[in-house]
Design a protein around this motif. Structure first.
Motif, PDB file in Angstrom:
ATOM      1  N   HIS A 138      52.875  89.627  40.975  1.00 30.23           N
ATOM      2  CA  HIS A 138      52.361  88.323  41.386  1.00 30.23           C
ATOM      3  C   HIS A 138      53.407  87.387  41.983  1.00 30.23           C
ATOM      4  CE1 HIS A 138      48.522  89.259  39.593  1.00 30.23           C
ATOM      5  NE2 HIS A 138      49.140  89.627  38.497  1.00 30.23           N
ATOM      6  N   MET A 139      54.680  87.740  41.857  1.00 32.25           N
ATOM      7  CA  MET A 139      55.738  86.887  42.407  1.00 32.25           C
ATOM      8  C   MET A 139      56.769  87.734  43.133  1.00 32.25           C
ATOM      9  SD  MET A 139      56.158  84.511  39.003  1.00 32.25           S
ATOM     10  CE  MET A 139      57.576  83.651  39.632  1.00 32.25           C
ATOM     11  N   GLY A 140      56.274  88.705  43.905  1.00 30.47           N
ATOM     12  CA  GLY A 140      57.152  89.672  44.537  1.00 30.47           C
ATOM     13  C   GLY A 140      58.137  89.083  45.528  1.00 30.47           C
ATOM     14  N   THR A 141      57.833  87.906  46.075  1.00 26.77           N
ATOM     15  CA  THR A 141      58.741  87.283  47.035  1.00 26.77           C
ATOM     16  C   THR A 141      59.824  86.440  46.364  1.00 26.77           C
ATOM     17  OG1 THR A 141      57.277  85.360  47.267  1.00 26.77           O
ATOM     18  CG2 THR A 141      56.928  87.202  48.787  1.00 26.77           C
ATOM     19  N   GLU A 142      59.721  86.259  45.050  1.00 26.26           N
ATOM     20  CA  GLU A 142      60.713  85.471  44.319  1.00 26.26           C
ATOM     21  C   GLU A 142      61.832  86.370  43.796  1.00 26.26           C
ATOM     22  OE1 GLU A 142      60.614  82.160  44.139  1.00 26.26           O
ATOM     23  OE2 GLU A 142      58.820  82.264  45.378  1.00 26.26           O
ATOM     24  N   PRO A 143      63.028  85.821  43.557  1.00 26.70           N
ATOM     25  CA  PRO A 143      64.128  86.627  43.030  1.00 26.70           C
ATOM     26  C   PRO A 143      63.772  87.220  41.672  1.00 26.70           C
ATOM     27  CG  PRO A 143      64.918  84.495  43.792  1.00 26.70           C
ATOM     28  CD  PRO A 143      63.421  84.422  43.804  1.00 26.70           C
ATOM     29  N   PRO A 144      64.247  88.429  41.366  1.00 28.62           N
ATOM     30  CA  PRO A 144      64.000  89.028  40.050  1.00 28.62           C
ATOM     31  C   PRO A 144      64.454  88.100  38.931  1.00 28.62           C
ATOM     32  CG  PRO A 144      64.995  90.628  41.527  1.00 28.62           C
ATOM     33  CD  PRO A 144      65.064  89.300  42.226  1.00 28.62           C
ATOM     34  N   ALA A 166      75.487  82.780  61.693  1.00 30.10           N
ATOM     35  CA  ALA A 166      74.471  83.721  62.163  1.00 30.10           C
ATOM     36  C   ALA A 166      73.465  83.010  63.057  1.00 30.10           C
ATOM     37  CB  ALA A 166      73.768  84.357  60.967  1.00 30.10           C
ATOM     38  N   PRO A 167      72.692  83.747  63.839  1.00 27.82           N
ATOM     39  CA  PRO A 167      71.664  83.133  64.684  1.00 27.82           C
ATOM     40  C   PRO A 167      70.710  82.249  63.889  1.00 27.82           C
ATOM     41  CG  PRO A 167      71.944  85.442  65.264  1.00 27.82           C
ATOM     42  CD  PRO A 167      72.772  85.197  64.038  1.00 27.82           C
ATOM     43  N   THR A 168      70.181  81.251  64.542  1.00 28.95           N
ATOM     44  CA  THR A 168      69.313  80.276  63.874  1.00 28.95           C
ATOM     45  C   THR A 168      68.141  80.934  63.171  1.00 28.95           C
ATOM     46  OG1 THR A 168      69.904  78.623  65.541  1.00 28.95           O
ATOM     47  CG2 THR A 168      67.926  78.196  64.217  1.00 28.95           C
ATOM     48  N   ALA A 169      67.559  81.934  63.795  1.00 23.64           N
ATOM     49  CA  ALA A 169      66.411  82.617  63.191  1.00 23.64           C
ATOM     50  C   ALA A 169      66.789  83.255  61.854  1.00 23.64           C
ATOM     51  CB  ALA A 169      65.867  83.673  64.150  1.00 23.64           C
ATOM     52  N   ALA A 170      67.972  83.862  61.810  1.00 25.53           N
ATOM     53  CA  ALA A 170      68.426  84.494  60.566  1.00 25.53           C
ATOM     54  C   ALA A 170      68.735  83.451  59.502  1.00 25.53           C
ATOM     55  CB  ALA A 170      69.649  85.354  60.831  1.00 25.53           C
ATOM     56  N   LEU A 171      69.348  82.344  59.898  1.00 26.36           N
ATOM     57  CA  LEU A 171      69.702  81.296  58.936  1.00 26.36           C
ATOM     58  C   LEU A 171      68.461  80.600  58.385  1.00 26.36           C
ATOM     59  CD1 LEU A 171      72.843  79.632  60.566  1.00 26.36           C
ATOM     60  CD2 LEU A 171      72.751  81.261  58.668  1.00 26.36           C
ATOM     61  N   SER A 172      67.402  80.525  59.178  1.00 22.34           N
ATOM     62  CA  SER A 172      66.180  79.878  58.704  1.00 22.34           C
ATOM     63  C   SER A 172      65.561  80.647  57.546  1.00 22.34           C
ATOM     64  CB  SER A 172      65.171  79.762  59.849  1.00 22.34           C
ATOM     65  OG  SER A 172      64.714  81.040  60.264  1.00 22.34           O
ATOM     66  N   VAL A 173      65.876  81.928  57.464  1.00 20.44           N
ATOM     67  CA  VAL A 173      65.425  82.755  56.339  1.00 20.44           C
ATOM     68  C   VAL A 173      66.464  82.745  55.222  1.00 20.44           C
ATOM     69  CG1 VAL A 173      64.814  85.095  55.607  1.00 20.44           C
ATOM     70  CG2 VAL A 173      64.033  84.230  57.835  1.00 20.44           C
ATOM     71  N   ALA A 174      67.735  82.851  55.596  1.00 18.17           N
ATOM     72  CA  ALA A 174      68.804  83.003  54.610  1.00 18.17           C
ATOM     73  C   ALA A 174      69.001  81.759  53.758  1.00 18.17           C
ATOM     74  CB  ALA A 174      70.114  83.368  55.312  1.00 18.17           C
ATOM     75  N   LYS A 175      68.948  80.576  54.362  1.00 23.24           N
ATOM     76  CA  LYS A 175      69.251  79.355  53.613  1.00 23.24           C
ATOM     77  C   LYS A 175      68.241  79.067  52.504  1.00 23.24           C
ATOM     78  CE  LYS A 175      72.167  76.980  56.986  1.00 23.24           C
ATOM     79  NZ  LYS A 175      72.324  75.793  57.856  1.00 23.24           N
ATOM     80  N   PRO A 176      66.919  79.101  52.769  1.00 21.64           N
ATOM     81  CA  PRO A 176      65.969  78.892  51.664  1.00 21.64           C
ATOM     82  C   PRO A 176      66.083  79.969  50.591  1.00 21.64           C
ATOM     83  CG  PRO A 176      64.881  78.660  53.788  1.00 21.64           C
ATOM     84  CD  PRO A 176      66.232  79.231  54.061  1.00 21.64           C
ATOM     85  N   ARG A 177      66.285  81.215  51.017  1.00 21.66           N
ATOM     86  CA  ARG A 177      66.431  82.307  50.057  1.00 21.66           C
ATOM     87  C   ARG A 177      67.678  82.106  49.211  1.00 21.66           C
ATOM     88  NH1 ARG A 177      66.475  87.640  53.080  1.00 21.66           N
ATOM     89  NH2 ARG A 177      68.527  86.906  53.753  1.00 21.66           N
ATOM     90  N   LEU A 178      68.750  81.646  49.833  1.00 23.40           N
ATOM     91  CA  LEU A 178      70.003  81.405  49.117  1.00 23.40           C
ATOM     92  C   LEU A 178      69.802  80.381  48.001  1.00 23.40           C
ATOM     93  CD1 LEU A 178      73.050  81.969  49.014  1.00 23.40           C
ATOM     94  CD2 LEU A 178      73.372  80.177  50.715  1.00 23.40           C
ATOM     95  N   GLY A 179      69.081  79.305  48.299  1.00 20.81           N
ATOM     96  CA  GLY A 179      68.845  78.279  47.290  1.00 20.81           C
ATOM     97  C   GLY A 179      68.062  78.806  46.105  1.00 20.81           C
ATOM     98  N   LYS A 180      67.002  79.582  46.376  1.00 25.02           N
ATOM     99  CA  LYS A 180      66.176  80.124  45.297  1.00 25.02           C
ATOM    100  C   LYS A 180      66.958  81.120  44.446  1.00 25.02           C
ATOM    101  CE  LYS A 180      62.606  81.628  47.634  1.00 25.02           C
ATOM    102  NZ  LYS A 180      61.254  82.202  47.879  1.00 25.02           N
ATOM    103  N   MET A 181      67.759  81.950  45.099  1.00 22.38           N
ATOM    104  CA  MET A 181      68.485  82.978  44.360  1.00 22.38           C
ATOM    105  C   MET A 181      69.604  82.384  43.516  1.00 22.38           C
ATOM    106  SD  MET A 181      68.628  86.331  46.794  1.00 22.38           S
ATOM    107  CE  MET A 181      67.155  87.351  46.960  1.00 22.38           C
ATOM    108  N   VAL A 182      70.303  81.402  44.059  1.00 22.96           N
ATOM    109  CA  VAL A 182      71.346  80.732  43.267  1.00 22.96           C
ATOM    110  C   VAL A 182      70.729  80.078  42.040  1.00 22.96           C
ATOM    111  CG1 VAL A 182      72.979  78.812  43.257  1.00 22.96           C
ATOM    112  CG2 VAL A 182      72.957  80.399  45.176  1.00 22.96           C
ATOM    113  N   ALA A 183      69.588  79.422  42.223  1.00 18.59           N
ATOM    114  CA  ALA A 183      68.911  78.771  41.097  1.00 18.59           C
ATOM    115  C   ALA A 183      68.513  79.791  40.040  1.00 18.59           C
ATOM    116  CB  ALA A 183      67.688  78.010  41.598  1.00 18.59           C
ATOM    117  N   SER A 184      68.051  80.969  40.484  1.00 24.35           N
ATOM    118  CA  SER A 184      67.649  82.013  39.541  1.00 24.35           C
ATOM    119  C   SER A 184      68.829  82.526  38.727  1.00 24.35           C
ATOM    120  CB  SER A 184      66.997  83.170  40.302  1.00 24.35           C
ATOM    121  OG  SER A 184      66.590  84.197  39.424  1.00 24.35           O
ATOM    122  N   VAL A 185      69.966  82.767  39.394  1.00 24.88           N
ATOM    123  CA  VAL A 185      71.160  83.249  38.696  1.00 24.88           C
ATOM    124  C   VAL A 185      71.674  82.192  37.717  1.00 24.88           C
ATOM    125  CG1 VAL A 185      73.574  83.923  38.988  1.00 24.88           C
ATOM    126  CG2 VAL A 185      71.826  84.844  40.525  1.00 24.88           C
TER     127      VAL A 185
END
Length: 226
Positions: A138-144, A166-185
């Motif tokens: 149910h939360m497959g897109t969230e960090p483990p 990195a290209p803007t398109a890549a950073l638009s994905v990486a930055k939000p993911r980075l925030g969620k993953m850091v919070a999870s750790v």
């Protein structure tokens, strides 16, 4: 995604860190959430002659059976009008409460292979198996919420991409993911610290806390599968 859903993975990571650390300390080196880590501790127990080898050997098959059972059970819930995700999390709370009761009643566990220690450990392993299954489904897109090695690796990859521009398109994905993953750790690390500190202060009474932490997640979860 609603704000209350964003809190779910953090709450689950916090609880996983607490249960895994307290379980490791109380149950002679048994990992209740990071079950594959028990391969390492099982080997160490065999070499060093310490107790708890049987519990470590049982952890992975118990984990796997509970995940399969949880998945099969989930298909029956809609027919009786129960929400799948919330029901999974509620069952996890019940198992954490049972594990806490067993830990308080029979702990401290001087022998990891005693019947009481094995029963307590496997109940907690089952609870974490349900959390893993519910998270994956149910939360497959969230960090483990229980295993941070892959998350930490992805964090470092995203940091490298940000630093190299990195290209803007890549950073638009990486930055939000980075925030969620850091919070999870961070949440997992806080849970680990809390598990160690609470076990040092309270002994096996610290296992009363995980079901209390897990209970709000039942009400934060959406009624329908995501």
């Amino acid at each position: 995604m609603p704000r209350q859903i964003l809190a779910l993975p953090l709450l689950m990571s916090l609880n996983a860190g607490l249960v895994d650390t307290a379980g490791f300390l109380a149950l002679q080196g048994l990992f209740t959430a990071h079950v594959t880590g028990n391969f390492v501790t099982f080997g160490a127990a065999m070499v060093q002659g310490t107790s708890g080898g049987l519990a470590k050997l049982l952890a992975l098959p118990v984990f796997c059976l509970v995940v399969v059972g949880t998945r099969m059970f989930s298909f029956l819930l809609p027919s009786v009008g129960l929400p799948i995700f919330r029901s999974m999390l509620a069952l996890k709370v019940l198992l954490l409460a049972l594990g806490g009761a067993l830990a308080v009643r029979y702990g401290p566990f001087l022998k990891g292979d005693s019947l009481q220690a094995i029963c307590t450990g496997m109940v907690l392993v089952a609870a974490m198996a349900i959390q893993n299954a519910a998270h994956r489904i149910h939360m497959g897109t969230e960090p483990p919420s229980t295993l941070m090695t892959g998350t930490t690796t992805q964090i470092m990859i995203d940091v490298a991409d940000v630093l190299r521009g990195a290209p803007t398109a890549a950073l638009s994905v990486a930055k939000p993911r980075l925030g969620k993953m850091v919070a999870s750790v961070v949440a997992f690390a806080i849970g680990c610290a809390a598990g160690a500190g609470l076990y040092a202060a309270l002994g096996t009474w610290c296992f009363v806390l995980p079901p209390v932490i897990a209970l709000p997640a039942v009400f934060l979860a959406p009624r329908d599968p995501t």
